[in-house]
Design a protein around this motif. Structure first.
Motif: not given
Length: 252
Positions: A78-98
């Motif tokens: 489980h990864l945490t998020s500081a904000s909705v924007e932060d959550q979206d950025a983590t998801v986008a980064r993970a998808v970009e990485l594969g």
């Protein structure tokens, strides 16, 4: 020095590739292995370790897979998020990485996002405001399928206090650490085959026998009495999940 948790280990078809994914997503550094140097070329079969940049209490280790995935994994991160924007950025980064999005029956109103890493290991990017993990870091939790008894076993084995023990659910965290290891309680799916993830412990060279005896007294079972070619002993916790035990000198 007593027995300590060293790493959460993953079977990987491509240890180097999976290590790159998780290292980039978490911002962790790759550990140097014994013998590393300009003249040494790594092979596809080398294990890869990541060193945390937050006080998780363990490394991540990616080892050559010993067999195909048989059933759904018994743990995920489980990864945490500081904000909705932060959550979206983590998801986008993970998808970009594969990573890939995964449907496990989550409802539209649920705030977390479920993904698979490039080799199918599940992870969740949690919505902001999760109270239970408010004191945890970015890698907030290793959440496991398991009984209350196995949570108590790991609390005693590691000397990590229980930060949750209610309704058959348990969670532990190292003193001063930022990552929980949690077990969800019943119903627990029957174990099928060898797990593709396991915990690895390290003990001083002169305390290996005592460490094995102590784990057995707490409820573990010895699966491989003699060290393997890599110097590791293999045991199982009270739920039958494999764990490895290695002495410090084998890591040098």
């Amino acid at each position: 020095m007593g027995t300590e948790l060293r790493a959460l280990c993953f079977d990987a078809e491509d240890p180097a590739g999976l290590g790159r994914f998780w290292g980039a997503l978490l911002g962790w550094d790759r550990a140097r292995s014994p013998g590393d140097g300009p003249a040494r070329e790594r092979t596809a079969g080398d294990a890869v370790e990541l060193v945390p940049t937050e006080p998780t209490g363990f490394r991540l280790r990616f080892e050559p897979a010993r067999g195909p995935r048989v059933v759904r994994d018994r743990l995920h991160l489980h990864l945490t998020s500081a904000s909705v924007e932060d959550q979206d950025a983590t998801v986008a980064r993970a998808v970009e990485l594969g990573a890939r999005h995964l449907d496990v029956g989550q409802l539209p109103e649920e705030g977390h996002v479920v993904l698979q890493d490039p080799e199918g290991n599940e992870l969740c990017v949690l919505e902001p405001g999760n109270r239970f993990l408010a004191e945890c870091g970015f890698l907030a939790e290793v959440t496991c399928d398991g009984t209350r008894a196995v949570g108590q076993f790991w609390s005693e084995a590691l000397g990590w206090p229980l930060v949750w023990d209610q309704d058959e659910e348990t969670s532990i965290r190292p003193p001063g650490g930022s990552t929980n290891i949690s077990w969800g309680g019943p119903p627990v799916e029957p174990k099928v085959g060898r797990n593709r993830q396991h915990l690895e412990l390290v003990a001083p060279d002169d305390e290996l026998t005592a460490a094995v005896d102590r784990l057995v007294s707490l409820g573990a079972t010895v699966l491989r009495a003699e060290p393997g070619p890599d110097g590791r002993r293999v045991l199982a916790d009270p739920d039958g999940n494999e764990l490895t035990l290695v002495v410090a000198s084998a890591l040098q």
